[in-house]
Structure formats: structure tokens, C-alpha cells
Design an enzyme around this catalytic site. Structure first.
Site, mmCIF file in Angstrom:
data_model
loop_
_atom_site.group_PDB
_atom_site.id
_atom_site.type_symbol
_atom_site.label_atom_id
_atom_site.label_comp_id
_atom_site.label_asym_id
_atom_site.label_seq_id
_atom_site.Cartn_x
_atom_site.Cartn_y
_atom_site.Cartn_z
ATOM 1 N N ASP A 88 4.832 73.129 16.443
ATOM 2 C CA ASP A 88 5.317 72.497 17.668
ATOM 3 C C ASP A 88 6.839 72.606 17.653
ATOM 4 O O ASP A 88 7.458 72.934 16.638
ATOM 5 C CB ASP A 88 4.824 71.045 17.771
ATOM 6 C CG ASP A 88 4.845 70.532 19.217
ATOM 7 O OD1 ASP A 88 5.385 71.238 20.099
ATOM 8 O OD2 ASP A 88 4.319 69.427 19.461
ATOM 9 N N ASP A 123 9.224 72.361 25.663
ATOM 10 C CA ASP A 123 8.951 71.875 27.015
ATOM 11 C C ASP A 123 9.560 70.490 27.220
ATOM 12 O O ASP A 123 10.047 69.875 26.267
ATOM 13 C CB ASP A 123 7.429 71.837 27.254
ATOM 14 C CG ASP A 123 6.694 71.043 26.178
ATOM 15 O OD1 ASP A 123 7.128 71.091 25.000
ATOM 16 O OD2 ASP A 123 5.697 70.367 26.496
ATOM 17 N N CYS A 273 -21.285 55.170 7.479
ATOM 18 C CA CYS A 273 -20.922 56.570 7.296
ATOM 19 C C CYS A 273 -21.458 57.045 5.942
ATOM 20 O O CYS A 273 -21.522 56.265 4.990
ATOM 21 C CB CYS A 273 -19.398 56.693 7.342
ATOM 22 S SG CYS A 273 -18.799 58.365 7.061
ATOM 23 N N CYS A 275 -20.193 60.064 4.579
ATOM 24 C CA CYS A 275 -19.327 61.146 4.131
ATOM 25 C C CYS A 275 -19.133 60.983 2.615
ATOM 26 O O CYS A 275 -19.468 59.943 2.049
ATOM 27 C CB CYS A 275 -17.999 61.112 4.890
ATOM 28 S SG CYS A 275 -16.799 59.939 4.255
ATOM 29 N N CYS A 278 -17.457 57.640 1.796
ATOM 30 C CA CYS A 278 -18.236 56.423 2.047
ATOM 31 C C CYS A 278 -19.519 56.369 1.222
ATOM 32 O O CYS A 278 -20.048 55.281 0.990
ATOM 33 C CB CYS A 278 -18.554 56.305 3.538
ATOM 34 S SG CYS A 278 -17.067 56.183 4.551
HETATM 35 N N1 GUN Z 1 2.868 66.843 21.278
HETATM 36 C C1 GUN Z 1 2.241 65.893 21.979
HETATM 37 N N2 GUN Z 1 2.478 66.054 23.314
HETATM 38 C C2 GUN Z 1 3.276 67.106 23.435
HETATM 39 C C3 GUN Z 1 3.853 67.783 24.574
HETATM 40 O O1 GUN Z 1 3.675 67.404 25.722
HETATM 41 N N3 GUN Z 1 4.631 68.891 24.295
HETATM 42 C C4 GUN Z 1 4.824 69.325 23.018
HETATM 43 N N4 GUN Z 1 5.559 70.416 22.829
HETATM 44 N N5 GUN Z 1 4.294 68.711 21.954
HETATM 45 C C5 GUN Z 1 3.518 67.617 22.161
HETATM 46 ZN ZN ZN Z 2 -16.949 58.105 5.688
#
Ligand code: GUN
Ligand code: ZN
Length: 648
Positions: A88, A123, A273, A275, A278
Site C-alpha cells: 500500500d 490515492d 471453534c 482450529c 482452540c
Molecule cells: N487502506 C484502507 N483504505 C484504503 C484506501 O482507501 N486507499 C489506500 N491506498 N489504502 C487503504
Molecule cells: Zn479457534
């Protein structure tokens, strides 16, 4: 490169290829914070089989030690994962914590430099509360930045977020503009606050508005959708990927995720659960464990990845609606999210399959609003041609197929006069000769419908009356009394099976198809075992076969030739280039890359004519994709060919 493998409406199983391997979607990308690793990527791969992960390039860039290491050794070495890694851009950080402005190209170049497989545009994050003017202005900036980033993406795949805040028309606009750009993934952005505040109606409205205009060959990611109770709904909206820091954040707060919601460990007496965590710890042991945070994070991952498997299996089975309706019971707001789908019925009908292998299961009143129901109603209204008659009878719902339930009564009435027979079915009024067609017979419905559904059925009956299909004088079935009320006239010696072929052909292929296909000497081949129609032969040619499973037709070449004469191009056509035509004539399937055009009304599972540019018939087959998808995808099967047409 994204390939469509299986689908149930907008929900799909696909393969996304990246520089570090393939991802089978839908999938969850766990968020890795390189500063704070709760469960290592290697462990996640071993334990729950993560296919890809997401991390934040902005955080890496901000910390000297991480930055140097990433630049020197690469991102994959830094986080210890050699599969696909998405990064990101820092949008969320700069939005949440108002950190220093960053140049959009700087962060793209940095993501490239550290070897990210999928980088993200910087963005502008719109909040659901933001005013329209602000959202419009920020959206414009996001679009400009995406253009700039796409021009400079190099070999890195690029994720271009769709913003637009709470305004469905701005989400639509964003999707239209972003689809013009060279992006490899479309994340839906600005939705984290909607999920935190459980604004699921707004969320579904935003996502489906975007889906309407997004290039269908590009996978869609739902940013920050980390709760397993949302996975089925996300898939049903056509989201191929989600990411989540929730598994770790929740664990830090002592919270455990389940497919029906979240629970605090402190409140848990019985761990619901099995898993590996658990099943080897009691709730008390987890509470007392020095490793509690890690154990809960692992549990959260197990639950999430199990839910993903449940979602994928539902897509394979054609049961994603049933699953989503069930999961929507986790929270009333999630139910409101489900209720937003009906606002987008037109979009959903486009990808709604013609039929499914399994029966339609009624789970709740919301089941009435699935696109398969609206399509059935619309098709009967638009395509059904009613035989001329003197009276109409409306039977109540009964055991299916209806003709088996009412055959005796109908034959008594046929001895007296010519009538049309309708059933007041759950779906809508159904002409009796359509009774074996999907989803009518292939459905299991509660016998005690909610008053709201009964009311809606009355409204639809009125709609059928207004359309002239059902007369206001229709006789509601009252048993013997109804039979006695019919004046003795000429007996009706029409054959139910002929009516059945004509009506199903009209509903499946279009008005007029039945008449054209049955023009001549008709011979119906019935199953010796079930007495149901198997093959339809006309003038000594096999034109149609009726499938036992869904009561719909597969088209033979002879039938396709008749429909080709009946309907002008492009109706029912998939037009392929000359290279493909040659293969299709030999019975090989149609790949989307070779499709020049197609009928815009084609839905997945439709029978189609594969033709060349001169409208010469090459083959008949069954579609997997819609026209939009055939034109957008560069790979994958568009039509499974059943029979080629080899000219001598
Ligand atoms: N992570 C959570 N929401 C967003 C978003 O709207 N844009 C970006 N780039 N990362 C995010
Ligand atoms: Zn679990």
C-alpha cells in the site's frame, strides 16, 4: 494477468499471475507490519496457506533500518516471504495521522525499487461523511495520480483505488475513469470507516456501483475487509481479494473472530471453534497464556482462511447467495447490506447464471429478491406466448413438478374446453408447461411465507394482469367446483410436451424461438425411465436435447441453424476471428482473446451460436462469460464448445 476459472454470478474463482507466482482468488492478504510481526509470513504460509500478503511501503520508507534493508535486499527478503507481495502507498496513514505529504511518483518509484509485486497509487481517502464537493475534488486528484502512476509503473503491477465516498454516482464515475487506465487491480477504497461503523448498506451500494463500470478482467480488492463474517458478501459483490490487519489488531485487544461475529476472550466459556489453537487450549488456558496475542492471531487466521474455503466451495456449488443470506444474520446492519443487492438487480442479472447444479434454497425473505427470481418473472412477461384459450385457471402452489400434481385435474378440464393453466408459485405466476424448468422445479421453499412475500406476490400477479398475460377473470382453483364451472365445448387435444418445448425454448432463447424450432414434423424422444423429454427431433433432425437436471435445452447444430435464420445477428451469437473459427469448427472451445463481439444479452450458461465475421455457423456451445467479459479478458475460456460444424 487474471483468468476466470469458475463463477457464481459476480462471485468468481480466478487466477492472478504475479512476478512471484500465482494467486487463486478469492483470497485474503494478511497485513504484515514489518515493525510488529505477530505471526511470521512463513508460519502463516505453513499453517493457513496464505498465498500473498500486503504490507505498507510508506512505513518501510519512513524507517531508516527498514528502508535500507528493503532497498538493499528487496522487499521479499525484508518480510521473509517469497510469494506475491502487495504494497500500500501510505494513503491511509497520511489520512489517519496527517503525516507529511508525499509525492505520488516518489512512492511509486519506491515501491518499484524495493521489488513490490503489486504497488498502490497514492490515492486520496474520502470519508463517508465527506461533502460531495470535497469527494469530487479528491477523486479528481486520485484519477490524475493514477494516470501518472500508470505511466510510470514499469514492470510492477499497479493497484488503482476506487474512491467516491458515500456517493454511488461518484463510485460509478470513478470506475468508468479508472477502467480507462492501465491498472492491474482495482481496490475499493474509503470503505474502512463504513465497515468499522457497520454501514453495510452504504458499503454494498459503493461496491456494486463501482462494479457496474469496472473492467471485468481486472480483479477487485476490498481494502480493509478483514472480518470473516463479510467474506461471503464481499465475494457476492465480485470482490476477488480482501486484506486484513484485523486478525492481529483484534488479537492484541483479546478479541476472537468467528464467521458470525467477534467475541472477547474474557467472555468466552466454551470455545466455539476447533482450529488447532482452540482444540489444544481451553478458554482459561488462552487467558493465562503468555502467548495469548499470538495464539489469538493464529485462531483469527484459521477462522478467516476456513471461511475463505467455505466461500470458494459455495462458488463451486452455486450456493453463494444461500451462504451470504445465512451469514447476513450475524448483524442487522449486515442484513441491510444484503438488502442493498436488490437495488442492483439489473447489474446482478447480467452475470446471473442461466441455471445451477443445485436447487434454489429459500433461506429467508431476502431469497425472493435474488436475480434468478427477477429474471424468471421478466422473461415470462417478455417472452412467454400464451396459447389461445377460452379460460384461465390459477392453481395454488403444490408439489413440483406441477404437472405431476395437477395432471389429472387438467386432463378433466381439457376434455371440456381449452384453457391456460397457471400456478401461483413462489417465484411468480408460472404457466404449467414451464414447470420443469430451472429454478421452478429445482427449488426448496418454505411453506409458510412471510406476509411481505405474499403481498409482493399479489403485486406481481397484478403486473401479469396489467401485461395482459393473466385475465382478471382467471378462475382460482376450487377443486371440483372449478371443473364444473367450465362449459362443455370442444376438447383440447394439444399435447403438454409440445407446449413445454415451445415455452421453454421461448424463455431460454427468446420469443419466437419455439415456433421456429418446431416448424415441421415433430418427434419427441422421452426417457423410458422418467417419461420426461430427452430429445426433440423436427423434420428428422435432432434440434434440441432437454437436460434432466435443469429442464433447459442444449442446442444441436440443426437447432442452431434454425435459430440463426430466426434471429438476426448478434442475437445468440459469439463472433470469433478466423483463427478461432477454424478450431471451433473442429469442436475446440472459444477463448476470450479471439472473440470479436457477442450478443450483449448473453448470460453465463447460455447456449450460443459461434459464428465467424460472415455469420457462418462454426459451432454451438455454452458460455462461461458475458459479452463484456469476453471482450475484456485476454485469456480463459469464453464458450465451451459442444459440437463443431465441419463444412465438407
Ligand atoms: N487502506 C484502507 N483504505 C484504503 C484506501 O482507501 N486507499 C489506500 N491506498 N489504502 C487503504
Ligand atoms: Zn479457534
Amino acid at each position: 494477468m487474471f483468468e476466470l476459472k469458475h463463477r457464481d454470478g459476480l462471485a468468481r474463482i480466478g487466477i492472478l499471475e504475479t512476478a512471484h507466482g500465482k494467486i487463486e482468488t478469492p483470497t485474503l492478504l494478511p497485513v504484515i507490519n514489518p515493525n510488529q510481526i505477530t505471526v511470521s509470513p512463513a508460519e502463516m504460509k505453513e499453517k493457513v496457506g496464505i498465498q500473498a500478503l500486503i504490507t505498507n511501503s510508506y512505513i518501510i520508507r519512513k524507517h531508516d533500518n527498514l528502508r535500507e534493508l528493503a532497498l538493499e535486499k528487496g522487499l521479499h527478503e525484508l518480510v521473509g516471504f517469497n510469494g506475491p507481495i502487495m504494497t500500500d502507498s501510505g494513503t491511509f496513514q497520511s489520512h489517519m495521522y496527517g503525516e507529511v505529504e508525499l509525492e505520488p511518483l516518489e512512492i511509486i518509484e519506491f515501491q518499484k525499487a524495493i521489488g513490490s509485486d503489486i504497488g498502490t497509487v497514492l490515492d486520496i481517502f474520502s470519508e463517508p461523511e465527506d461533502k460531495r464537493e470535497k469527494v469530487e475534488r479528491d477523486l479528481k486528484t486520485t484519477i490524475e495520480r493514477t494516470q501518472l502512476s500508470a505511466d510510470n509503473k514499469g514492470n510492477m503491477m499497479l493497484a488503482g483505488p476506487i474512491q467516491g465516498g458515500r456517493f454511488p454516482d461518484l463510485r460509478e464515475y470513478a470506475a468508468q475513469e479508472m477502467s480507462k487506465m492501465d491498472c492491474d487491480i482495482f481496490p475499493i477504497g474509503g470503505v474502512v470507516p463504513m465497515m468499522e461503523k457497520q454501514m453495510y448498506f452504504t458499503l454494498v451500494d459503493a461496491v456494486l456501483s463501482a462494479k457496474k463500470h469496472l473492467n471485468p478482467s481486472v480483479p477487485v480488492h476490498l481494502f480493509g475487509c478483514g472480518h470473516p463474517m463479510l467474506f461471503s458478501m464481499a465475494a457476492l459483490m465480485g470482490c476477488d481479494m480482501v486484506d486484513s490487519a484485523a486478525y492481529a489488531k483484534f488479537a492484541r485487544d483479546g478479541r476472537m473472530m468467528f464467521s458470525d461475529g467477534t467475541r472477547f476472550l474474557k467472555d468466552i466459556k466454551e470455545l466455539p471453534c476447533h482450529c488447532p489453537i482452540c482444540s489444544t487450549h481451553t478458554a482459561d488456558e488462552l487467558r493465562d497464556s503468555p502467548d495469548q496475542e499470538k495464539l489469538l492471531a493464529e485462531h483469527n487466521l484459521y477462522v478467516s482462511f476456513t471461511e475463505l474455503k467455505i466461500v470458494k466451495q459455495a462458488i463451486h456449488e452455486g450456493r453463494i447467495w444461500e451462504l451470504t443470506e445465512t451469514r447476513a444474520r450475524a448483524h442487522p446492519n449486515l442484513l441491510d447490506g444484503l438488502k442493498c443487492f436488490r437495488k442492483h438487480t439489473e447489474l446482478l442479472e447480467k452475470t446471473e447464471p442461466l441455471s445451477r447444479d443445485l436447487a434454489y434454497l429459500y433461506t429467508s425473505p431476502e431469497s425472493y429478491y435474488r436475480p434468478i427470481v427477477s429474471r424468471l418473472k421478466n422473461r415470462i412477461l417478455e417472452r412467454y406466448e400464451q396459447p389461445v384459450s377460452n379460460f384461465q385457471v390459477l392453481f395454488p402452489e403444490a408439489t413440483k413438478p406441477y404437472y405431476r400434481s395437477y395432471g389429472e385435474q387438467i386432463s378433466k378440464m381439457k376434455d371440456k374446453n381449452t384453457l391456460n393453466y397457471w400456478i401461483d408459485s413462489f417465484f411468480c405466476p408460472i404457466p404449467v408447461e414451464l414447470d420443469e424448468m430451472y429454478p421452478i422445479s429445482q427449488s426448496v421453499i418454505s411453506e409458510r411465507l412471510e406476509p411481505g412475500i405474499e403481498q409482493e406476490k399479489m403485486r406481481v400477479l397484478k403486473e401479469f394482469m396489467d401485461a395482459g398475460l393473466i385475465s382478471p377473470e382467471i378462475k382460482h382453483w376450487h377443486g371440483k367446483e372449478t371443473i364444473e364451472s367450465i362449459p362443455q365445448d370442444k376438447a383440447d387435444n394439444s399435447e403438454i410436451n409440445i407446449a413445454r418445448v415451445k415455452a421453454v425454448a421461448d424463455i431460454q432463447f427468446g420469443k419466437g424461438a419455439g415456433k421456429a424450432l418446431l416448424d415441421g414434423e415433430i418427434e419427441l424422444v422421452l426417457s423410458a425411465k422418467t417419461d420426461r423429454i430427452r430429445n426433440v427431433r423436427v423434420n428428422n433432425q435432432h434440434v434440441l436435447s432437454m437436460r434432466a437436471g435443469d429442464g433447459l435445452f442444449t442446442l444441436k447444430i440443426a437447432g442452431a441453424q434454425i435459430l440463426q435464420q430466426t434471429f438476426p445477428s448478434p442475437k445468440m451469437r459469439v463472433i470469433v476471428n478466423p483463427d478461432s473459427a477454424e478450431f471451433n469448427r473442429k469442436g475446440k472451445s472459444v477463448f476470450s482473446a479471439f472473440v470479436l463481439d457477442a450478443d450483449p444479452d448473453i448470460v453465463p450458461g447460455d447456449e450460443v451460436l459461434i459464428v465467424d465475421e460472415k455469420d457462418d455457423l462454426c459451432a454451438v456451445g455454452r458460455t462461461i462469460m458475458t459479452r463484456n467479459e469476453m471482450l475484456a479478458f485476454n485469456n480463459g475460456t469464453a464458450v465451451k464448445v459442444r459440437e463443431g460444424q465441419n463444412h465438407g
